[in-house]
Design an enzyme around this catalytic site. Structure first.
Site, short mmCIF file in Angstrom:
data_model
loop_
_atom_site.label_atom_id
_atom_site.label_comp_id
_atom_site.label_asym_id
_atom_site.label_seq_id
_atom_site.Cartn_x
_atom_site.Cartn_y
_atom_site.Cartn_z
N ASN A 52 1.03 -31.81 -25.76
CA ASN A 52 0.33 -32.41 -26.89
C ASN A 52 0.48 -33.92 -26.77
O ASN A 52 1.59 -34.43 -26.57
CB ASN A 52 0.93 -31.91 -28.20
CG ASN A 52 0.67 -30.43 -28.41
OD1 ASN A 52 -0.35 -29.90 -27.98
ND2 ASN A 52 1.60 -29.74 -29.06
N HIS B 94 7.24 -34.31 -23.52
CA HIS B 94 7.72 -32.95 -23.30
C HIS B 94 6.54 -32.04 -23.04
O HIS B 94 5.43 -32.29 -23.50
CB HIS B 94 8.50 -32.43 -24.52
CG HIS B 94 7.71 -32.42 -25.77
ND1 HIS B 94 7.53 -33.56 -26.53
CD2 HIS B 94 7.01 -31.44 -26.40
CE1 HIS B 94 6.78 -33.27 -27.59
NE2 HIS B 94 6.43 -31.99 -27.52
#
Ligand code: AMP
Length: 125
Positions: free
Chosen positions: A91, A104
């Protein structure tokens, strides 16, 4: 170029062992742990120990070898915890669902992912 946030993120605090996590893999520069709110049978966060990069775009530009290491760790997790096949989600930006601004990847694996992007973890987006 780095873009570290002023306050430590939750992932930086996990790296520092200030808060607990269910760690599943670790290298000198990468750490992986189970997501606290899993969206798939296997849902693991793979992140960098450095907090220098807030998203995958910054990491790709600043340290592509570290991005490659992150992907290799993700593949190893999918092989160990599932059948080796997986979805890797970064994201990128708040409007894309990013809530933790420490680069991440979400490793999502398990047979419930077979439906494609319109189903499962991205439903309702
Ligand atoms: P994103 O929305 O892409 O920034 O992903 C952040 C993810 O971190 C979410 O899936 C959260 O469930 C997860 N998360 C937040 N806090 C923790 C924590 N303490 N341990 C494990 N996962 C967490």
């Amino acid at each position: 170029m780095t873009d570290s946030p002023a306050e430590p993120t939750v992932f930086e605090r996990i790296v520092a062992r200030e808060i607990p996590a269910r760690i599943v893999a670790e290298t000198d520069r990468v750490i992986a742990f189970h997501d606290i709110a899993p969206q798939a049978p296997v849902h693991v966060i793979v992140t960098t120990k450095t907090a220098a990069y807030r998203d995958v775009v910054g990491l790709a530009q600043g340290d592509p070898a570290l991005l490659a290491e992150l992907v290799a760790v993700a593949q190893g997790i999918a092989a160990e915890l599932a059948d080796g096949e997986f979805r890797l989600v970064f994201n990128t930006g708040a409007s894309a669902g990013q809530t933790v601004f420490h680069v991440h990847a979400h490793v999502l694996a398990g047979n419930s992912l077979a439906g494609g992007l319109e189903e499962g973890t991205l439903a309702g987006a």
